[in-house]
Design a protein around this motif. Sequence first.
Motif, short mmCIF file in Angstrom:
data_model
loop_
_atom_site.label_atom_id
_atom_site.label_comp_id
_atom_site.label_asym_id
_atom_site.label_seq_id
_atom_site.Cartn_x
_atom_site.Cartn_y
_atom_site.Cartn_z
N ARG A 58 -0.37 54.08 36.86
CA ARG A 58 -0.26 52.86 37.66
C ARG A 58 1.03 52.93 38.48
N PRO A 59 0.94 52.91 39.81
CA PRO A 59 2.15 52.95 40.64
C PRO A 59 3.02 51.74 40.37
N HIS A 60 4.33 51.95 40.31
CA HIS A 60 5.23 50.83 40.04
C HIS A 60 5.63 50.11 41.33
N ASN A 61 5.46 50.78 42.50
CA ASN A 61 5.93 50.18 43.76
C ASN A 61 5.02 50.64 44.90
N VAL A 62 3.97 49.88 45.15
CA VAL A 62 3.00 50.25 46.18
C VAL A 62 3.61 50.28 47.58
N PRO A 63 4.46 49.31 47.97
CA PRO A 63 5.07 49.41 49.30
C PRO A 63 5.84 50.71 49.52
N LEU A 64 6.49 51.22 48.47
CA LEU A 64 7.20 52.48 48.60
C LEU A 64 6.23 53.63 48.90
N VAL A 65 5.06 53.60 48.28
CA VAL A 65 4.03 54.60 48.53
C VAL A 65 3.61 54.56 50.00
N LEU A 66 3.41 53.37 50.54
CA LEU A 66 2.96 53.23 51.92
C LEU A 66 4.04 53.66 52.90
N ILE A 67 5.29 53.37 52.60
CA ILE A 67 6.39 53.85 53.44
C ILE A 67 6.41 55.38 53.46
#
Length: 438
Positions: free
Chosen positions: A199-208
């Motif tokens: 489970r990703p802990h920080n989805v916005p970071l993934v999108l960046i």
Amino acid sequence: MDSGNLAWYLTATALVLVMTPGVAFFYGGLVRAKSVVSMMMLSFGAMGLVGVLWICYGFNLQNVSTGWIGVAGNPFTNFALADSISAPDANDQLAGVAYGATFAIITVALISGAIADRAKFGAWMLFAALFATVDYFLVAGWVWGADGWIYNLGTTLGLSANVIDYAGGTAVHINAGAAALALSLVLGKRVGFGRSIHRPHNVPLVLIGAALLWFGWFGFNGGAAALGAGIADPSSPAGLIIINTLGATAAAILGWLVAEKAKTGKVTSVGAASGAVAGLVAITPSCANLAPGWAIVLGLVAGAVCALAVELKWRLGFDDSLDVVGVHLVGGLIGTLYLGFFATGTGLFVGGNADQLLVQAIAAVSVLVYSFAVAWVIGWVIQKTMGFRIRSEDELAGVDTVVHGESGYEFPEEGVSTGPVAVQVPVAAEPEPEKILS
């Protein structure tokens, strides 16, 4: 190289360099909050170490015309670029070295996603140095060197087509994906390995991270167009490369989301980001050799197939933490073999014959096997000597504080921290004075 081409070449170098921080963001968002610093440090460590090694001897080692012809260059020729700085074409030479360095850096950084949450930083740095030296520096020369054995494979075999790998389907993505598979097997599964751990802990970071990768990939695929006749020449593939990099990636997002919807009933932002990366991987070897329509088809196929391929680790039981195998190895294989069918003028279905498919398959399998073997041996030796994997209790506590003494998130006013939890030590109450006197 004229000023316009040199300017584009240097710009492309900067674009590709920013892709490694993009990988760090992408991977960092996917791991646990207690591992984000460690995950990103694996990429930044690769930037520092591989960049230095490339300048000192890596560029020379991949120049297969200077040493063991077709296999390895002489690492001591032009050591640390001592000769290049005084050459008549010094600007061109040094720009080429810098551009090549960014490819070496990101190839090694990509591997780190397979060992998230459980690797020692020092062991990773040793692996990065050895793998770059024994694998990437050589493979880059095989694939792109004018005397490289993969570059000339078709001619050597007497076939009508040579291997096509414009920007790194074999040298970068199959190479990194196979190494990732080897390391995931050497280090073993994370504690509590299962679907709930992913489970990703920080989805916005993934999108960046995905956005930075797509941004930089235009330099990754298009930078080499500055060479030869240059980007302004009517025969230059620069425009085709840019439109294919855009179209295949966009289509791959759609392909991944359709497969994800069919598989789980939902479409996710992480799926969209992963689909974009799968499309970028697949178009990398073929960006200059496909009609735009076939590039879109490639993106759709790569997005859908990679969305299904990431399930392999659950079925086969290997812990590739961040799906380097499912995205980069599988996507690289798809893009490389796809050329055998649809490469303009030489693909089996667009005016060619089976020769293109044959040389693409030989190149892909050769790099896959070599990379897997090299990574497995290096990783196994490190694990058996200094140890590659952290202790299970440290893994559970969080790699960031154990290995780096840092935490990714600190909000003391809200009582939030991903660092170590303070331990409350009970203190015995002092006896009252009157009781002491009595």
